[in-house]
Write a protein that holds these residues in place. Structure first.
Motif, PDB file in Angstrom:
ATOM      1  N   GLY A 200       2.328  -4.385   2.840  1.00  0.00           N
ATOM      2  CA  GLY A 200       2.020  -2.917   3.131  1.00  0.00           C
ATOM      3  C   GLY A 200       1.612  -2.739   4.559  1.00  0.00           C
ATOM      4  O   GLY A 200       1.150  -3.541   5.291  1.00  0.00           O
ATOM      5  N   SER A 201       2.111  -1.392   5.042  1.00  0.00           N
ATOM      6  CA  SER A 201       1.713  -1.153   6.251  1.00  0.00           C
ATOM      7  C   SER A 201       1.693   0.363   6.441  1.00  0.00           C
ATOM      8  O   SER A 201       2.133   1.038   5.469  1.00  0.00           O
ATOM      9  N   GLY A 202       1.327   0.797   7.772  1.00  0.00           N
ATOM     10  CA  GLY A 202       1.264   2.448   7.838  1.00  0.00           C
ATOM     11  C   GLY A 202       0.407   2.664   9.216  1.00  0.00           C
ATOM     12  O   GLY A 202       0.105   1.506  10.062  1.00  0.00           O
ATOM     13  N   PRO A 203       0.273   3.912   9.674  1.00  0.00           N
ATOM     14  CA  PRO A 203      -0.056   4.153  11.084  1.00  0.00           C
ATOM     15  C   PRO A 203      -1.529   3.611  11.117  1.00  0.00           C
ATOM     16  O   PRO A 203      -2.401   4.293  10.458  1.00  0.00           O
ATOM     17  N   THR A 235      -5.522   7.962   7.051  1.00  0.00           N
ATOM     18  CA  THR A 235      -4.240   7.250   6.950  1.00  0.00           C
ATOM     19  C   THR A 235      -3.648   7.135   5.610  1.00  0.00           C
ATOM     20  O   THR A 235      -4.081   7.295   4.618  1.00  0.00           O
ATOM     21  N   GLU A 236      -2.561   6.616   5.626  1.00  0.00           N
ATOM     22  CA  GLU A 236      -1.726   6.072   4.484  1.00  0.00           C
ATOM     23  C   GLU A 236      -1.174   4.628   4.643  1.00  0.00           C
ATOM     24  O   GLU A 236      -0.686   4.605   5.611  1.00  0.00           O
ATOM     25  N   LEU A 237      -1.172   3.862   3.617  1.00  0.00           N
ATOM     26  CA  LEU A 237      -0.512   2.670   3.508  1.00  0.00           C
ATOM     27  C   LEU A 237       0.638   2.592   2.642  1.00  0.00           C
ATOM     28  O   LEU A 237       0.325   2.673   1.438  1.00  0.00           O
ATOM     29  N   ALA A 238       2.000   2.458   2.964  1.00  0.00           N
ATOM     30  CA  ALA A 238       2.999   2.378   2.023  1.00  0.00           C
ATOM     31  C   ALA A 238       2.971   0.962   1.578  1.00  0.00           C
ATOM     32  O   ALA A 238       3.097  -0.124   2.487  1.00  0.00           O
ATOM     33  N   ASP A 248      12.274  -1.780  -7.132  1.00  0.00           N
ATOM     34  CA  ASP A 248      11.196  -0.918  -6.351  1.00  0.00           C
ATOM     35  C   ASP A 248      10.656   0.405  -7.207  1.00  0.00           C
ATOM     36  O   ASP A 248      10.304   1.290  -6.589  1.00  0.00           O
ATOM     37  N   SER A 249      10.513   0.106  -8.421  1.00  0.00           N
ATOM     38  CA  SER A 249      10.183   1.414  -9.166  1.00  0.00           C
ATOM     39  C   SER A 249       8.758   2.025  -8.948  1.00  0.00           C
ATOM     40  O   SER A 249       8.617   3.216  -9.338  1.00  0.00           O
ATOM     41  N   PHE A 250       8.032   1.192  -8.524  1.00  0.00           N
ATOM     42  CA  PHE A 250       6.500   1.418  -8.186  1.00  0.00           C
ATOM     43  C   PHE A 250       6.099   1.470  -6.949  1.00  0.00           C
ATOM     44  O   PHE A 250       4.821   1.341  -6.679  1.00  0.00           O
ATOM     45  N   ASP A 251       7.104   1.331  -5.849  1.00  0.00           N
ATOM     46  CA  ASP A 251       6.308   1.725  -4.638  1.00  0.00           C
ATOM     47  C   ASP A 251       5.508   2.910  -4.362  1.00  0.00           C
ATOM     48  O   ASP A 251       6.254   4.046  -4.976  1.00  0.00           O
ATOM     49  N   THR A 252       4.833   2.720  -3.593  1.00  0.00           N
ATOM     50  CA  THR A 252       3.774   3.928  -3.698  1.00  0.00           C
ATOM     51  C   THR A 252       3.130   3.770  -2.260  1.00  0.00           C
ATOM     52  O   THR A 252       3.348   2.887  -1.478  1.00  0.00           O
ATOM     53  N   SER A 253       2.238   4.815  -1.931  1.00  0.00           N
ATOM     54  CA  SER A 253       1.234   4.957  -0.763  1.00  0.00           C
ATOM     55  C   SER A 253       0.047   5.098  -1.178  1.00  0.00           C
ATOM     56  O   SER A 253      -0.404   6.009  -1.985  1.00  0.00           O
ATOM     57  N   TRP A 254      -0.859   4.400  -0.590  1.00  0.00           N
ATOM     58  CA  TRP A 254      -2.300   4.607  -0.921  1.00  0.00           C
ATOM     59  C   TRP A 254      -3.138   5.337   0.482  1.00  0.00           C
ATOM     60  O   TRP A 254      -2.582   5.066   1.576  1.00  0.00           O
ATOM     61  N   GLU A 255      -4.123   6.238  -0.227  1.00  0.00           N
ATOM     62  CA  GLU A 255      -4.799   6.950   0.861  1.00  0.00           C
ATOM     63  C   GLU A 255      -5.687   5.816   1.582  1.00  0.00           C
ATOM     64  O   GLU A 255      -6.459   4.877   0.592  1.00  0.00           O
ATOM     65  N   VAL A 256      -5.850   5.933   2.760  1.00  0.00           N
ATOM     66  CA  VAL A 256      -6.924   4.927   3.279  1.00  0.00           C
ATOM     67  C   VAL A 256      -7.871   5.697   4.041  1.00  0.00           C
ATOM     68  O   VAL A 256      -7.151   6.563   5.226  1.00  0.00           O
ATOM     69  N   PHE A 257      -9.099   5.781   4.087  1.00  0.00           N
ATOM     70  CA  PHE A 257     -10.106   6.237   5.124  1.00  0.00           C
ATOM     71  C   PHE A 257     -10.889   5.144   5.926  1.00  0.00           C
ATOM     72  O   PHE A 257     -11.466   4.169   5.109  1.00  0.00           O
ATOM     73  N   ALA A 258     -10.614   5.109   6.807  1.00  0.00           N
ATOM     74  CA  ALA A 258     -11.254   4.067   7.740  1.00  0.00           C
ATOM     75  C   ALA A 258     -12.360   4.620   8.413  1.00  0.00           C
ATOM     76  O   ALA A 258     -12.335   5.641   9.206  1.00  0.00           O
ATOM     77  N   ARG A 259     -13.815   4.133   8.411  1.00  0.00           N
ATOM     78  CA  ARG A 259     -14.784   4.843   9.000  1.00  0.00           C
ATOM     79  C   ARG A 259     -15.652   3.635   9.681  1.00  0.00           C
ATOM     80  O   ARG A 259     -15.500   2.331   9.250  1.00  0.00           O
ATOM     81  N   GLN A 260     -16.632   4.103  10.588  1.00  0.00           N
ATOM     82  CA  GLN A 260     -17.573   3.290  11.170  1.00  0.00           C
ATOM     83  C   GLN A 260     -18.582   2.851  10.155  1.00  0.00           C
ATOM     84  O   GLN A 260     -19.265   3.762   9.643  1.00  0.00           O
ATOM     85  N   VAL A 261     -18.489   1.501   9.698  1.00  0.00           N
ATOM     86  CA  VAL A 261     -19.371   1.296   8.700  1.00  0.00           C
ATOM     87  C   VAL A 261     -20.249  -0.220   9.280  1.00  0.00           C
ATOM     88  O   VAL A 261     -19.843  -0.963   9.831  1.00  0.00           O
TER      89      VAL A 261
END
Length: 366
Positions: A200-203, A235-238, A248-261
């Motif tokens: 997985g990778s994304g911006p 962002t999103e993680l492909a 590749d039937s189930f390739d997808t993108s996940w929503e990712v929220f990065a926050r100061q924790v």
């Protein structure tokens, strides 16, 4: 999509998914049919409850359970019984050649005048290899030894997508500036596989590659993914998951929220979600003890509660994910301290035939 400090186009997101030699793959997993046309000379009577409106049949090579229904023309009077027979076959010019018959004697009729059954068909029932695919269907109703109506129709194969899938329980929330462990469910749809590779990778976000396996057909198990974000972002993680055949039937993108924790452990004490279905205790030495749920919903299983089998140590940053195996069972736990008295996470329970996943926000109760 608007992002904090990061801009991503849809084209860029799509480019993250490698194509290579992978391919989506529909696989025939059974046949389904509807019979709604009265056969010649049918119905033989004018009594509504002795006639048929519709019959259906669905076969399944994944669990070998065949499911059938029949809808009667009226309510069965008290003291009367009916029998229903479903006959899938192969269509020839001379008619529908039967492959087998499924009969429900003294059928129980629901309030909507429908009879529904499930039957396990032993693998290898058909001596032919591969097993013949039914192309026609007959459904008849009888009382005593008399057939009072018969419907005819067709059957056709149906498909499911095959391949591996990796998916989190919820929108992925990670701590900006450091690596966060996230619980992920990996499933091998339709067929078994000896291994699954996940990338997985994304911006502005990265995930360490994973290798999983083996998995049986339609089996799920939890794994721990490690995801890092450079800074605060939406962002999103492909994500790609590849089985032995590279589907590749189930390739997808996940929503990712990065926050100061804030990196912190939760205060010692008892924790529970609002519904009270998930509970655990944080010990003085920073261990999560008896993480348990009473809301397991696992289709085909009577299990209603589950407990993570060992204590889970919380590191200094207060975030962890763990997986444990007990025989054929898999359990997974994800925990992230969002405030000193609040822990967010998920709990996974699975067997070779079913799985359940619960997300939660647990607060300190004392």
């Amino acid at each position: 999509m608007r992002m904090r400090g990061i801009v991503m186009s849809l084209v860029a997101a799509a480019a993250l998914v490698p194509v290579g030699g992978a391919h989506a793959e529909p696989v025939v997993v059974g046949a389904e049919g509807v019979a709604s046309t009265h056969d010649v000379g049918m119905p033989a009577v004018a009594v509504p409850w002795r006639t048929l409106v519709k019959g259906t049949l669905t076969t399944n090579t994944l669990d070998n359970v065949w499911r059938a229904t029949a809808t009667l023309g009226g309510a069965v009077p008290p003291g009367e019984t009916v029998g229903i027979t479903w006959t899938p076959g192969r269509q020839w010019p001379a008619g529908c050649e039967p492959l087998l018959t499924i009969t429900e004697q003294a059928a129980t009729v629901a309030a909507d005048n429908t009879v529904s059954i499930e039957r396990y068909i032993e693998p290898g029932y058909f001596p032919e290899t591969p097993a013949p695919e039914p192309t026609c269907l007959k459904v008849h109703i009888w009382t005593g030894n008399t057939v009072s109506d018969q419907l005819v129709g067709s059957m056709a194969p149906y498909s499911h997508l095959a391949g591996a899938e990796a998916r989190p329980a919820h929108v992925v929330r990670v701590a900006a500036g450091r690596t966060t462990p996230v619980l992920v469910r990996v499933t091998s749809h339709v067929r078994g596989t000896s291994a699954v590779s996940i990338a997985g990778s994304g911006p502005g976000v990265r995930m360490k590659d994973l290798a999983v396996g083996p998995l049986g057909a339609n089996q799920s198990r939890p794994v721990v993914a490690r995801i890092s974000a450079r800074g605060v972002a939406d962002t999103e993680l492909a994500v790609t998951a590849r089985d032995d055949l590279g589907s590749d039937s189930f390739d997808t993108s996940w929503e990712v929220f990065a926050r100061q924790v804030e990196a912190q452990r939760p205060l010692p004490g008892r924790y529970a979600n609002r519904e009270g279905t998930l509970r655990f205790r944080v010990s003085e030495d920073n261990n999560v003890v008896r993480l348990r749920t009473t809301s397991v919903l696992c289709e085909g299983s009577n299990v209603t509660k589950a407990t993570y089998p060992v204590e889970i140590h919380l590191p200094r940053n207060g975030a962890t994910a763990r997986v444990a195996q007990l025989g054929v069972k898999w359990l997974g736990a994800e925990l992230m301290t969002v405030r000193s008295n609040v822990v967010r996470g998920s709990f996974f329970y699975g067997t070779p035939s079913c799985s359940s996943w619960e997300t939660f926000v647990a607060r300190r109760k004392g």
